[in-house]
Design a protein around this motif. Structure first.
Motif, PDB file in Angstrom:
ATOM      1  N   LYS A  25      41.612 -26.534  34.770  1.00 11.57           N
ATOM      2  CA  LYS A  25      40.819 -26.144  35.958  1.00 11.57           C
ATOM      3  C   LYS A  25      40.127 -24.812  35.712  1.00 11.57           C
ATOM      4  CE  LYS A  25      43.141 -28.516  39.721  1.00 11.57           C
ATOM      5  NZ  LYS A  25      44.258 -28.421  40.650  1.00 11.57           N
ATOM      6  N   LEU A  26      40.901 -23.855  35.147  1.00 11.64           N
ATOM      7  CA  LEU A  26      40.324 -22.532  34.862  1.00 11.64           C
ATOM      8  C   LEU A  26      39.226 -22.672  33.804  1.00 11.64           C
ATOM      9  CD1 LEU A  26      40.358 -19.447  35.179  1.00 11.64           C
ATOM     10  CD2 LEU A  26      42.250 -19.357  33.539  1.00 11.64           C
ATOM     11  N   ASN A  27      39.525 -23.473  32.776  1.00 12.54           N
ATOM     12  CA  ASN A  27      38.549 -23.664  31.701  1.00 12.54           C
ATOM     13  C   ASN A  27      37.248 -24.269  32.227  1.00 12.54           C
ATOM     14  OD1 ASN A  27      37.550 -25.837  29.432  1.00 12.54           O
ATOM     15  ND2 ASN A  27      38.057 -23.827  28.604  1.00 12.54           N
ATOM     16  N   THR A  28      37.359 -25.206  33.171  1.00 14.05           N
ATOM     17  CA  THR A  28      36.153 -25.830  33.733  1.00 14.05           C
ATOM     18  C   THR A  28      35.273 -24.784  34.412  1.00 14.05           C
ATOM     19  OG1 THR A  28      37.325 -27.895  34.034  1.00 14.05           O
ATOM     20  CG2 THR A  28      35.357 -27.614  35.363  1.00 14.05           C
ATOM     21  N   LEU A  29      35.911 -23.809  35.083  1.00 15.21           N
ATOM     22  CA  LEU A  29      35.142 -22.747  35.741  1.00 15.21           C
ATOM     23  C   LEU A  29      34.392 -21.896  34.702  1.00 15.21           C
ATOM     24  CD1 LEU A  29      37.731 -21.501  38.393  1.00 15.21           C
ATOM     25  CD2 LEU A  29      35.683 -22.897  38.804  1.00 15.21           C
ATOM     26  N   ASN A  54      22.985 -20.928  30.435  1.00 17.76           N
ATOM     27  CA  ASN A  54      22.284 -21.498  29.285  1.00 17.76           C
ATOM     28  C   ASN A  54      23.021 -21.359  27.950  1.00 17.76           C
ATOM     29  OD1 ASN A  54      20.050 -23.046  29.063  1.00 17.76           O
ATOM     30  ND2 ASN A  54      18.790 -21.401  28.167  1.00 17.76           N
ATOM     31  N   ILE A  55      24.331 -21.273  28.027  1.00 20.98           N
ATOM     32  CA  ILE A  55      25.125 -21.221  26.791  1.00 20.98           C
ATOM     33  C   ILE A  55      25.745 -22.609  26.582  1.00 20.98           C
ATOM     34  CG2 ILE A  55      27.116 -20.143  25.649  1.00 20.98           C
ATOM     35  CD1 ILE A  55      26.574 -17.701  27.493  1.00 20.98           C
ATOM     36  N   PRO A  56      25.488 -23.232  25.423  1.00 19.51           N
ATOM     37  CA  PRO A  56      25.997 -24.591  25.199  1.00 19.51           C
ATOM     38  C   PRO A  56      27.500 -24.602  24.911  1.00 19.51           C
ATOM     39  CG  PRO A  56      24.809 -23.853  23.266  1.00 19.51           C
ATOM     40  CD  PRO A  56      24.695 -22.735  24.282  1.00 19.51           C
ATOM     41  N   ALA A  57      28.276 -24.371  25.953  1.00 17.96           N
ATOM     42  CA  ALA A  57      29.733 -24.266  25.820  1.00 17.96           C
ATOM     43  C   ALA A  57      30.376 -25.645  25.846  1.00 17.96           C
ATOM     44  CB  ALA A  57      30.278 -23.425  26.975  1.00 17.96           C
ATOM     45  N   PRO A  78      32.367 -23.160  21.212  1.00 20.60           N
ATOM     46  CA  PRO A  78      33.641 -23.768  21.583  1.00 20.60           C
ATOM     47  C   PRO A  78      34.436 -22.837  22.503  1.00 20.60           C
ATOM     48  CG  PRO A  78      33.401 -23.599  19.175  1.00 20.60           C
ATOM     49  CD  PRO A  78      32.314 -22.782  19.790  1.00 20.60           C
ATOM     50  N   VAL A  79      35.028 -23.397  23.533  1.00 15.30           N
ATOM     51  CA  VAL A  79      35.818 -22.580  24.463  1.00 15.30           C
ATOM     52  C   VAL A  79      37.258 -23.106  24.490  1.00 15.30           C
ATOM     53  CG1 VAL A  79      35.993 -21.614  26.783  1.00 15.30           C
ATOM     54  CG2 VAL A  79      33.742 -22.234  25.869  1.00 15.30           C
TER      55      VAL A  79
END
Ligand code: IP8
Length: 264
Positions: free
Chosen positions: A85-89, A98-101, A135-136
């Motif tokens: 959930k946190l990662n989705t935010l 505009n960052i292709p995360a 990548p995140v």
């Protein structure tokens, strides 16, 4: 990889309200993703911490002690879900700027052995970097070959990836200005260390303050323990206060900034 990547860690204490369970710090996430976008550093890997999403649930189910009984199974799922959930935010805010995360889920690509990364599937991540994606990753629940499962800190991921990919720099964003000679939250005489070598760090270790709120992976001391192998590898590491505007931006750009530089 021809161009050495930068690895940025955003601490859970910065992107969440650590005192309130499952509460993001949306203004901080918005400001930091703007800074990352403006800095325009490539290749870039982002790793974030758990803050009030991962840590309280991981503690509630005793996940750091490994698998003990079946009641923890749901705890693993719930903790992982909190992290996604946190990662989705975070990923959403990056995409808005505009960052292709792209999310890389540690629970699906890492196996630990007694809490240490034993293997990590990195092929998709390397391909992402080559193609210009960001990548995140995040501290996560992972499967462990000895204990069943464990909590893997974002800091261990940072260090391991930085070494494997021969990163040019690690930037660690926390909620204090850097390393101090004592705990700045309780000791008014503590002063900021602007530059430290590994040898000097060893002498300071028992004075660096741990985290006061729930942090199953060990606060500032745990952070230093994890980052040391990357520094030993020759990767410059800078700790900055990510709650202050433009510190992360400047550190990403390699500009002079208030913080602690750790070098071999
Ligand atoms: O905040 C821990 O990651 P960290 C993640 O980087 C969980 O130590 C699930 C508690």
């Amino acid at each position: 990889m021809s161009v050495r990547p930068t690895v940025l860690k955003l601490g859970g204490s910065v992107i969440t309200d650590k005192e309130k369970k499952l509460t993001p710090n949306l203004p901080a996430i918005e400001r930091l993703t703007k800074e990352i976008s403006r800095a325009n550093v490539s290749p870039l890997i982002l790793v974030h911490g758990g803050g009030s999403f991962g840590h309280p649930v991981a503690e509630q189910y005793g996940l750091k002690e490994g698998y003990k009984d079946s009641s923890q199974i749901m705890g693993f799922s719930i903790t992982h879900q909190a992290m996604t959930k946190l990662n989705t935010l975070i990923v959403g805010a990056l995409i808005n700027h505009n960052i292709p995360a792209v999310e890389v889920q540690p629970s699906s690509c890492v196996i630990t052995k007694a809490g240490r990364i034993q293997s990590m599937e990195q092929k998709p991540l390397k391909k992402m970097l080559e193609m210009g994606f960001v990548p995140v990753l995040y501290g996560d629940t992972v499967f462990d070959s000895e204990t069943g499962f464990d909590i893997l800190s974002g800091d261990q991921i940072v260090s391991s990836l930085a070494i494997n990919l021969n990163a040019r720099r690690i930037v660690v964003g926390v909620d204090v200005n850097g390393l101090y000679t004592g705990d700045p939250k309780t000791d008014s005489g503590a002063h900021l260390i602007q530059h430290v070598t590994l040898g000097e760090l060893k002498k300071l270790e028992n004075r660096i303050g741990g985290s006061k709120v729930t942090d199953v992976t060990g606060g500032m001391l745990g952070k230093m323990f994890e980052l040391k192998p990357a520094v030993e590898h020759g990767i410059q590491t800078i700790i900055v206060n990510a709650t202050e505007t433009n510190r992360v931006y400047k550190a990403l750009k390699g500009e002079k900034v208030v913080g602690t530089v750790i070098e071999r």
